[in-house]
Design a protein around this motif. Structure first.
Motif, PDB file in Angstrom:
ATOM      1  N   SER A  29       0.835  -1.199   0.000  1.00 49.71           N
ATOM      2  CA  SER A  29       0.000   0.000   0.000  1.00 49.71           C
ATOM      3  C   SER A  29       0.870   1.249   0.000  1.00 49.71           C
ATOM      4  O   SER A  29       1.952   1.248   0.571  1.00 49.71           O
ATOM      5  CB  SER A  29      -0.864   0.057   1.264  1.00 49.71           C
TER       6      SER A  29
ATOM      7  N   GLU B 214      -7.536  10.140   0.918  1.00 47.86           N
ATOM      8  CA  GLU B 214      -8.890   9.888   1.427  1.00 47.86           C
ATOM      9  C   GLU B 214      -8.853   8.725   2.412  1.00 47.86           C
ATOM     10  O   GLU B 214      -8.067   7.791   2.230  1.00 47.86           O
ATOM     11  CB  GLU B 214      -9.838   9.553   0.266  1.00 47.86           C
TER      12      GLU B 214
ATOM     13  N   ASN C 174      -8.880   5.454   4.477  1.00 44.56           N
ATOM     14  CA  ASN C 174      -8.887   4.024   4.196  1.00 44.56           C
ATOM     15  C   ASN C 174      -8.729   3.649   2.720  1.00 44.56           C
ATOM     16  O   ASN C 174      -9.145   2.575   2.296  1.00 44.56           O
ATOM     17  CB  ASN C 174     -10.155   3.379   4.784  1.00 44.56           C
ATOM     18  N   THR C 175      -8.095   4.568   1.954  1.00 48.20           N
ATOM     19  CA  THR C 175      -7.807   4.232   0.563  1.00 48.20           C
ATOM     20  C   THR C 175      -6.434   3.575   0.433  1.00 48.20           C
ATOM     21  O   THR C 175      -6.169   2.884  -0.541  1.00 48.20           O
ATOM     22  CB  THR C 175      -7.810   5.482  -0.339  1.00 48.20           C
ATOM     23  N   GLN C 176      -5.555   3.806   1.423  1.00 45.93           N
ATOM     24  CA  GLN C 176      -4.190   3.278   1.319  1.00 45.93           C
ATOM     25  C   GLN C 176      -4.038   2.083   2.243  1.00 45.93           C
ATOM     26  O   GLN C 176      -3.068   1.979   2.981  1.00 45.93           O
ATOM     27  CB  GLN C 176      -3.193   4.369   1.689  1.00 45.93           C
TER      28      GLN C 176
ATOM     29  N   ASP D 116      -9.028   5.747  10.683  1.00 46.00           N
ATOM     30  CA  ASP D 116      -8.495   5.747   9.320  1.00 46.00           C
ATOM     31  C   ASP D 116      -7.185   4.962   9.363  1.00 46.00           C
ATOM     32  O   ASP D 116      -6.263   5.328  10.088  1.00 46.00           O
ATOM     33  CB  ASP D 116      -8.255   7.208   8.900  1.00 46.00           C
TER      34      ASP D 116
ATOM     35  N   ASN E  27      -5.006   4.516   6.946  1.00 40.43           N
ATOM     36  CA  ASN E  27      -4.016   4.842   5.914  1.00 40.43           C
ATOM     37  C   ASN E  27      -2.579   4.769   6.419  1.00 40.43           C
ATOM     38  O   ASN E  27      -1.678   4.371   5.715  1.00 40.43           O
ATOM     39  CB  ASN E  27      -4.269   6.249   5.353  1.00 40.43           C
TER      40      ASN E  27
ATOM     41  N   ASN F 151      -6.331   1.012  -2.212  1.00 41.75           N
ATOM     42  CA  ASN F 151      -7.495   1.376  -3.008  1.00 41.75           C
ATOM     43  C   ASN F 151      -8.561   0.270  -3.039  1.00 41.75           C
ATOM     44  O   ASN F 151      -9.154   0.001  -4.076  1.00 41.75           O
ATOM     45  CB  ASN F 151      -7.067   1.722  -4.431  1.00 41.75           C
TER      46      ASN F 151
ATOM     47  N   THR G 167     -10.944   0.222  -0.467  1.00 43.69           N
ATOM     48  CA  THR G 167     -11.645   0.741   0.705  1.00 43.69           C
ATOM     49  C   THR G 167     -12.889  -0.082   1.065  1.00 43.69           C
ATOM     50  O   THR G 167     -13.091  -0.429   2.227  1.00 43.69           O
ATOM     51  CB  THR G 167     -12.048   2.212   0.467  1.00 43.69           C
ATOM     52  N   GLN G 168     -13.707  -0.378   0.050  1.00 40.63           N
ATOM     53  CA  GLN G 168     -14.960  -1.081   0.356  1.00 40.63           C
ATOM     54  C   GLN G 168     -14.695  -2.497   0.858  1.00 40.63           C
ATOM     55  O   GLN G 168     -15.393  -3.013   1.720  1.00 40.63           O
ATOM     56  CB  GLN G 168     -15.899  -1.091  -0.851  1.00 40.63           C
TER      57      GLN G 168
ATOM     58  N   ASP H 233     -16.242   6.657   4.917  1.00 39.93           N
ATOM     59  CA  ASP H 233     -15.233   5.614   4.726  1.00 39.93           C
ATOM     60  C   ASP H 233     -14.333   5.427   5.943  1.00 39.93           C
ATOM     61  O   ASP H 233     -13.212   4.942   5.823  1.00 39.93           O
ATOM     62  CB  ASP H 233     -14.410   5.903   3.469  1.00 39.93           C
TER      63      ASP H 233
END
Lengths: 485, 95
Positions: free
Chosen positions: A34, A41, A43-45, A152, A154, B71, B73-74, B86
């Motif tokens: 990751s 944003e 929890n995108t990483q 989060d 990330n 990437n 997330t879901q 999120d």
């Protein structure tokens, strides 16, 4: 200078050790693929590894290992060819695994030293106990909802280096200089960007006090997660004062973790969690020990850049700078580079003055970093040349400098455009001097009577009449011969 | 080495496992018999033997520093008992 606290029973000194958590500069996380970019944003990483889904296995990122070794070498430290990852077990909402993968008994880097450049030009050596690699946790936000905390992940799994100092620091000032020096070394090495606003560098601060002259340590308190140099220094100050009060009142300082509240300028006990420190470390069965060979380490050592201490020594020898000036210049890699470009082949001391006084001042006022300087090193060097060959006076140079800062233009072009060239034509200066004497007979008499202050006044008049373009020294000499000769 | 009821209570707390008081004694017995079994290994002379951390005679594999994941997330939030946008949402943590 010694930092001491006076009280009824005597004079106290402060003993400080720091655990600095530095985020390793890498594209991907320590044990997953990751990304590590700041500010993405929520929890995108996050990969399934980072979220600790069952069956996911960690695989170590080779650059993180290299960065840790590089940093160890930069701290003049022993590199341990054999190190082991262990699980540090505790429960917290932003730690999905239920344990942090860290190093404990066998860290990758052992003892080393950091040299502090003190403001009086002297140096002081601070011992490094160890450096180990570990995972960062996620980020919790407690202020978004009355009943819930938001998580989060990330940052979870990003590689940190925890750098533990020996309890060698003795004042808030030293602690501040130490953190800045660590940051400087890591920035030179490219192993950590040192950005404290983004949390790339945070410190746990261990503080105890003892009567001056004592050699044993008293109980320490640990102030957790302080995230700026200023706060580190403030936290030490208030915590040391608190501990002296505790001992003075006949109580004992208890070993605990405390939180620094900058708004109230106090530290306070974090809710004492029973068993909180029972981390039950054990080697992580998902990871083999990390075994490096000496050739690998030697190769990294051979490719280290010139570090601040070596650069400082070179600046003192090559440019004849004072230890203090050299220390200021090398603290930041970009500043050092800027200086070298501007000073090369010129009067280095003049370059230091223009850089540290004028340019730093202007950058500070504009809230800019040296890398964003509107004046390039080449242009600053050009200005120094124009000063050196007498094209402009130092007074005009200040105006040109301001214009350069505004417009980023070449100083020679500015001088040409605005007609700021120094008047070297003696006839023109003579005329201006004579005019000044004729229109101010009273002051002229004062000079003739031996009032040297009045000479300075005349110099000012002539400079004004020539819009600062006359050479003040030439003006002074002419006045001397006209009035006293 | 042997564990008593308080040790078991503490271990259970650290592992966030809820046990009734009535279970403490039997659990202590069970754990003690496991420890006793492992302690037999202490009888073996291991002078000059390096501690072994893995049965595999290999170096730890390493990855290049490349972004190959994320990437999702879901997917990572799919099992969360509670979420807001999120973010994972958990009962308020006070310190």
């Amino acid at each position: 200078m010694a930092y001491l606290i006076e009280s009824d029973s005597g004079t106290w000194e402060v003993v400080i050790g720091l655990e600095v958590h530095a985020q390793v500069s890498s594209r991907a996380k320590l044990f997953s693929g990751s990304p590590t970019d700041f500010g993405a944003e929520p929890n995108t990483q996050v990969s399934l590894v980072d979220a600790a889904m069952p069956g996911m296995l960690p695989v170590i990122n080779e650059i993180c290992v290299e960065q840790a070794v590089r940093t160890g070498l930069g701290l003049n430290a022993q590199i341990n060819l054999h190190s082991v990852f262990e699980r540090k077990n505790y429960f917290y909402a932003d730690l999905p695994q239920g344990y942090q993968i860290s190093q404990y008994q066998y860290p990758i880097v052992g003892e080393g030293t950091v040299v502090l450049d003190m403001p009086d030009g002297t140096t002081r050596e601070i011992g490094i106990e160890r450096l180990h690699m570990e995972q960062d946790a996620g980020k919790s936000m407690h202020d978004q909802d009355p009943k819930r905390s938001f998580i989060d992940l990330n940052r979870a799994g990003v590689c940190l280096m925890e750098i533990v100092s020996k309890p060698d620091l003795r004042s808030p000032e030293e602690a501040g200089i130490y953190v800045r020096k660590l940051r400087s070394i890591m920035r030179y090495l490219g192993s950590c960007d040192g950005n404290m606003e983004q949390g790339s560098l945070r410190a746990d601060v261990n503080v105890s006090v003892r009567l001056q002259g004592a050699t044993d340590y008293r109980t320490r308190a640990e102030i957790k997660n302080v995230n700026s140099v200023r706060f580190i220094m403030q936290a030490i100050e208030v915590e040391a004062a608190r501990q002296v009060d505790v001992w003075e009142s006949g109580d004992e300082v208890v070993q605990e973790t405390r939180l620094f509240d900058p708004n109230r300028s106090e530290t306070r006990s974090m809710r004492a969690k029973e068993f909180a420190h029972d981390y039950r470390y054990f080697p992580d069965p998902d990871l083999l020990p990390l075994d490096l060979d000496q050739t690998y380490v030697d190769k990294i050592a051979a490719n280290l850049p010139e570090l601040p201490d070596a650069k400082k020594d070179r600046f003192i020898v090559d440019y004849g700078l004072s230890a203090y000036d050299a220390g200021v210049l090398v603290a930041d890699k970009e500043t050092a580079l800027f200086f070298e470009e501007a000073a090369e082949g010129r009067n280095a001391k003049l370059a230091v003055n223009w850089l540290t006084t004028n340019l730093f001042g202007a950058l500070n006022a504009a809230g800019k970093e040296i890398t964003e300087s509107p004046i390039s090193a080449t242009h600053l060097g050009g200005l120094l040349d124009l000063l050196a060959d007498g094209t402009i006076s130092s007074r005009i140079a200040k105006d040109v400098f301001e214009e350069m800062f505004e417009t980023s233009k070449d100083p020679a072009a500015i001088i040409e455009e605005k007609g700021l060239k120094q008047i070297t034509d003696t006839g023109a200066i003579e005329a201006a001097v004579d005019a000044a004497i004729i229109s101010n007979p009273e002051q002229a008499d004062q000079v003739r009577d031996g009032n040297d202050k009045a000479i300075g006044w005349f110099v000012g008049q002539v400079m004004k009449a020539t819009q600062g373009k006359a050479n003040p020294q030439a003006v002074n000499e002419l006045l001397q011969t006209r009035l006293k000769g | 080495m042997s564990l008593d009821r308080d040790d078991v209570r503490k271990i259970a707390f650290l592992a966030r496992i809820k046990i009734e008081d009535a279970e403490l004694e039997p659990l202590a017995d069970e754990l003690n018999s496991i420890i006793g079994w492992v302690e037999q290994l202490g009888e073996v002379n291991t002078d000059g033997v390096q501690p072994m951390t893995s049965v595999a005679e290999m170096l730890t594999p390493q990855r290049p520093d490349q972004v190959t994941d994320g990437n999702v997330t879901q997917k990572v939030l799919a099992n969360a008992p509670d979420r807001v946008k999120d973010f994972y949402a958990v009962p308020k943590v006070l310190d």
